[in-house]
Motif scaffolding. Structure first.
Motif, PDB file in Angstrom:
ATOM      1  N   THR A 119      -3.771 -13.204  59.385  1.00 14.48           N
ATOM      2  CA  THR A 119      -4.346 -11.896  59.706  1.00 14.48           C
ATOM      3  C   THR A 119      -3.698 -10.775  58.903  1.00 14.48           C
ATOM      4  OG1 THR A 119      -2.835 -11.758  61.616  1.00 14.48           O
ATOM      5  CG2 THR A 119      -5.093 -12.507  62.047  1.00 14.48           C
ATOM      6  N   GLY A 120      -2.823 -11.136  57.955  1.00 13.66           N
ATOM      7  CA  GLY A 120      -2.256 -10.134  57.056  1.00 13.66           C
ATOM      8  C   GLY A 120      -1.074  -9.376  57.601  1.00 13.66           C
ATOM      9  N   ASN A 121      -0.417  -9.927  58.605  1.00  7.84           N
ATOM     10  CA  ASN A 121       0.737  -9.269  59.206  1.00  7.84           C
ATOM     11  C   ASN A 121       2.040  -9.935  58.783  1.00  7.84           C
ATOM     12  OD1 ASN A 121      -0.647  -7.274  60.979  1.00  7.84           O
ATOM     13  ND2 ASN A 121      -1.537  -9.134  61.863  1.00  7.84           N
ATOM     14  N   LYS A 122       3.141  -9.326  59.171  1.00 14.79           N
ATOM     15  CA  LYS A 122       4.464  -9.874  58.887  1.00 14.79           C
ATOM     16  C   LYS A 122       4.975 -10.640  60.103  1.00 14.79           C
ATOM     17  CE  LYS A 122       6.051  -6.379  55.576  1.00 14.79           C
ATOM     18  NZ  LYS A 122       7.111  -5.367  55.271  1.00 14.79           N
ATOM     19  N   ALA A 123       5.650 -11.744  59.854  1.00 15.53           N
ATOM     20  CA  ALA A 123       6.206 -12.567  60.930  1.00 15.53           C
ATOM     21  C   ALA A 123       7.717 -12.400  60.982  1.00 15.53           C
ATOM     22  CB  ALA A 123       5.842 -14.029  60.718  1.00 15.53           C
ATOM     23  N   LEU A 124       8.215 -11.925  62.111  1.00 14.24           N
ATOM     24  CA  LEU A 124       9.643 -11.820  62.375  1.00 14.24           C
ATOM     25  C   LEU A 124       9.965 -12.896  63.403  1.00 14.24           C
ATOM     26  CD1 LEU A 124      12.250 -10.064  61.919  1.00 14.24           C
ATOM     27  CD2 LEU A 124      11.549  -8.771  63.954  1.00 14.24           C
ATOM     28  N   SER A 129      16.584 -22.888  69.493  1.00 18.02           N
ATOM     29  CA  SER A 129      17.759 -23.644  69.039  1.00 18.02           C
ATOM     30  C   SER A 129      17.442 -25.117  68.895  1.00 18.02           C
ATOM     31  CB  SER A 129      18.921 -23.448  70.024  1.00 18.02           C
ATOM     32  OG  SER A 129      18.551 -23.900  71.319  1.00 18.02           O
ATOM     33  N   ASN A 130      16.339 -25.564  69.514  1.00 17.89           N
ATOM     34  CA  ASN A 130      15.943 -26.970  69.436  1.00 17.89           C
ATOM     35  C   ASN A 130      15.061 -27.288  68.234  1.00 17.89           C
ATOM     36  OD1 ASN A 130      17.256 -27.817  71.806  1.00 17.89           O
ATOM     37  ND2 ASN A 130      15.589 -27.028  73.072  1.00 17.89           N
ATOM     38  N   ASP A 131      14.640 -26.266  67.509  1.00 19.61           N
ATOM     39  CA  ASP A 131      13.746 -26.493  66.374  1.00 19.61           C
ATOM     40  C   ASP A 131      13.997 -25.417  65.321  1.00 19.61           C
ATOM     41  OD1 ASP A 131      11.781 -27.385  64.704  1.00 19.61           O
ATOM     42  OD2 ASP A 131      10.104 -27.032  66.056  1.00 19.61           O
ATOM     43  N   GLN A 132      15.124 -25.524  64.625  1.00 22.15           N
ATOM     44  CA  GLN A 132      15.552 -24.476  63.704  1.00 22.15           C
ATOM     45  C   GLN A 132      15.333 -24.811  62.232  1.00 22.15           C
ATOM     46  OE1 GLN A 132      19.720 -24.068  64.971  1.00 22.15           O
ATOM     47  NE2 GLN A 132      19.198 -22.129  65.915  1.00 22.15           N
ATOM     48  N   ASP A 151       7.981 -11.375  51.431  1.00 16.03           N
ATOM     49  CA  ASP A 151       8.183 -10.147  52.202  1.00 16.03           C
ATOM     50  C   ASP A 151       7.466 -10.184  53.546  1.00 16.03           C
ATOM     51  OD1 ASP A 151       9.711  -9.043  50.137  1.00 16.03           O
ATOM     52  OD2 ASP A 151       7.911  -8.301  49.112  1.00 16.03           O
ATOM     53  N   LYS A 152       6.763 -11.280  53.802  1.00 11.67           N
ATOM     54  CA  LYS A 152       5.996 -11.387  55.050  1.00 11.67           C
ATOM     55  C   LYS A 152       6.685 -12.257  56.092  1.00 11.67           C
ATOM     56  CE  LYS A 152       1.910  -9.604  53.491  1.00 11.67           C
ATOM     57  NZ  LYS A 152       1.100  -8.565  54.157  1.00 11.67           N
ATOM     58  N   ILE A 153       7.718 -12.986  55.706  1.00 11.85           N
ATOM     59  CA  ILE A 153       8.337 -13.975  56.598  1.00 11.85           C
ATOM     60  C   ILE A 153       9.834 -13.706  56.693  1.00 11.85           C
ATOM     61  CG2 ILE A 153       8.743 -16.421  57.034  1.00 11.85           C
ATOM     62  CD1 ILE A 153       6.328 -17.002  55.187  1.00 11.85           C
ATOM     63  N   THR A 154      10.297 -13.463  57.916  1.00 10.97           N
ATOM     64  CA  THR A 154      11.727 -13.228  58.138  1.00 10.97           C
ATOM     65  C   THR A 154      12.174 -14.017  59.357  1.00 10.97           C
ATOM     66  OG1 THR A 154      11.534 -10.973  57.265  1.00 10.97           O
ATOM     67  CG2 THR A 154      13.533 -11.509  58.517  1.00 10.97           C
ATOM     68  N   PHE A 155      13.229 -14.793  59.195  1.00  8.60           N
ATOM     69  CA  PHE A 155      13.835 -15.504  60.316  1.00  8.60           C
ATOM     70  C   PHE A 155      15.090 -14.757  60.751  1.00  8.60           C
ATOM     71  CE2 PHE A 155      11.272 -18.716  58.275  1.00  8.60           C
ATOM     72  CZ  PHE A 155      10.750 -19.439  59.341  1.00  8.60           C
ATOM     73  N   VAL A 156      15.252 -14.583  62.065  1.00  7.93           N
ATOM     74  CA  VAL A 156      16.417 -13.869  62.590  1.00  7.93           C
ATOM     75  C   VAL A 156      17.128 -14.750  63.613  1.00  7.93           C
ATOM     76  CG1 VAL A 156      15.418 -11.590  62.212  1.00  7.93           C
ATOM     77  CG2 VAL A 156      15.050 -12.732  64.389  1.00  7.93           C
ATOM     78  N   GLU A 157      18.434 -14.590  63.684  1.00  7.33           N
ATOM     79  CA  GLU A 157      19.227 -15.339  64.661  1.00  7.33           C
ATOM     80  C   GLU A 157      19.689 -14.456  65.809  1.00  7.33           C
ATOM     81  OE1 GLU A 157      22.413 -17.376  62.749  1.00  7.33           O
ATOM     82  OE2 GLU A 157      21.084 -18.598  61.492  1.00  7.33           O
ATOM     83  N   GLY A 158      19.880 -13.197  65.535  1.00  5.61           N
ATOM     84  CA  GLY A 158      20.368 -12.286  66.567  1.00  5.61           C
ATOM     85  C   GLY A 158      19.258 -11.534  67.259  1.00  5.61           C
ATOM     86  N   LYS A 159      19.488 -10.270  67.505  1.00  4.96           N
ATOM     87  CA  LYS A 159      18.552  -9.434  68.245  1.00  4.96           C
ATOM     88  C   LYS A 159      17.327  -9.112  67.395  1.00  4.96           C
ATOM     89  CE  LYS A 159      18.370  -5.043  70.780  1.00  4.96           C
ATOM     90  NZ  LYS A 159      19.125  -3.797  71.124  1.00  4.96           N
ATOM     91  N   LEU A 160      16.165  -9.157  68.026  1.00  5.50           N
ATOM     92  CA  LEU A 160      14.928  -8.773  67.344  1.00  5.50           C
ATOM     93  C   LEU A 160      14.812  -7.258  67.322  1.00  5.50           C
ATOM     94  CD1 LEU A 160      12.511 -11.349  68.995  1.00  5.50           C
ATOM     95  CD2 LEU A 160      12.995 -11.217  66.552  1.00  5.50           C
TER      96      LEU A 160
END
Length: 357
Positions: A119-124, A129-132, A151-160
């Protein structure tokens, strides 16, 4: 990126995934970037069980083949064609969508990931923890196919932080936290759901055998796994037990066997009456959510009354398996093969993402 370009990128991913199967993984000459990704992905598949004990190679391969079958040009066109007007009218700015993913079965959050990007959006993305590992690897492959996705895909471990919209999947308990924490954001909050099957006693051996697939695939950990049987008064489970005997090897898997032993002991200590075949217990119970290695059952006397009950309980049910006894019945053996247009909790993710400002 145009919609056609985005679809073509996921078609390439489907081709990549199609190379990996439990029988044999073979490189195809027409698949992009195999020289970079093929061998590393094979290694990751076999390492998955060390990351999550339930992710055996057999289960991971099944998930990959399911997505390979889904990510074809034909399926993507069929899925997205119903939203042509929404795509045409979608003049809202690009959104950053926070994805909080579950980890009960391999790549369980991939549909949300796909929906956000298509849909043309960014994924944060905050993975479970079971599927990293699986989704980040596939994200790298997508970026290799089209660098603009970086620039559309970001994986985060801490606070969103710094997001516009939320899609979060969790338990009934975590959903209350999500609903409070994200109360000021447009959101889809998913809770626990279970699947049920309606039997009449007229099922063939093959249909009951296929029902075993709905019960045992992913060790019963998915919301699309059948955890509850509705059977007519006086139903004999002999044919059912005979048909599912082909799945007996599940008891040789230690984590499943431990759950079988523990849950059976708990039931017996509570003096519950059980039906047991050595790798699955059946317990008469009105609940939908049975523990691993057990399926609940309940008798019915009238199909029309049962259908009304299931309609009233729809918020707790993901799938209903039967021989066309309800309008939305799924065929035996098909629960773990959802199409792109089969939405979790029956919430249309694409419409949500295209129409939310």
């Amino acid at each position: 990126m145009t919609l056609e370009t985005k679809k073509s990128v996921f078609v390439e991913l489907g081709k990549f995934l199609s190379q990996f199967s439990e029988e044999q993984s073979v490189q195809k000459s027409d698949v992009l970037y195999n020289d970079i990704f093929f061998e590393d992905f094979k290694k990751l598949i076999h390492l998955s069980q060390s990351h999550n004990g339930w992710y055996t190679p057999e289960q991971v391969y099944f998930a990959l083949q399911s997505w390979a079958a889904a990510l074809t040009e034909e399926n993507l066109n069929k899925w997205l064609s119903q939203y042509e007007a929404d795509f045409a009218q979608n003049d809202s700015k690009e959104k950053t969508v926070a994805l909080i993913l579950a980890g009960n079965i391999p790549l369980v959050g991939f549909h949300d990931f796909l929906s956000v990007l298509i849909t043309g959006n960014k994924a944060l993305i905050k993975t479970s923890s079971n599927d990293q590992h699986l989704l980040p690897f596939l994200a790298k492959y997508l970026i290799a196919v089209d660098e603009s996705l970086k620039d559309k895909i970001t994986f985060v471990e801490g606070k969103l932080e710094n997001f516009d919209t939320v899609i979060a999947t969790g338990s009934n308990n975590t959903s209350r936290y999500f609903e409070y924490y994200f109360k000021d954001k447009p959101s889809i909050i998913r809770k626990n759901r279970n699947s049920a099957a309606i039997l009449t006693g007229k099922e063939t051996h093959e249909e009951l055998e296929q029902l075993g697939e709905d019960i045992f695939r992913y060790f019963g950990l998915g919301c699309r796994n059948v955890s509850k049987l509705f059977v007519p008064k006086g139903y004999s489970f002999d044919a059912f037990f005979q048909a599912i005997f082909k799945y007996q090897d599940v008891i040789h898997y230690e984590k499943y066997a431990n759950n079988y032993d523990y849950n059976k002991a708990v039931f017996l200590m509570s003096n519950f009456k059980l039906l047991d075949n050595g790798f699955l217990t059946l317990k008469e119970d009105s609940s939908y959510a049975s523990p691993i290695s057990s399926v609940f059952y309940e008798y019915y006397e009238n199909l029309e009354e049962l259908q009304k009950r299931l309609e009233n309980d729809s918020e707790h049910i993901q799938c209903i398996v039967s021989e066309k006894l309800t309008t939305d019945s799924i065929a035996f053996g098909e629960t773990q093969k959802p199409q792109l247009w089969d939405y979790a909790d029956n919430v249309d993710t694409i419409t949500f993402l295209l129409t939310t400002k």
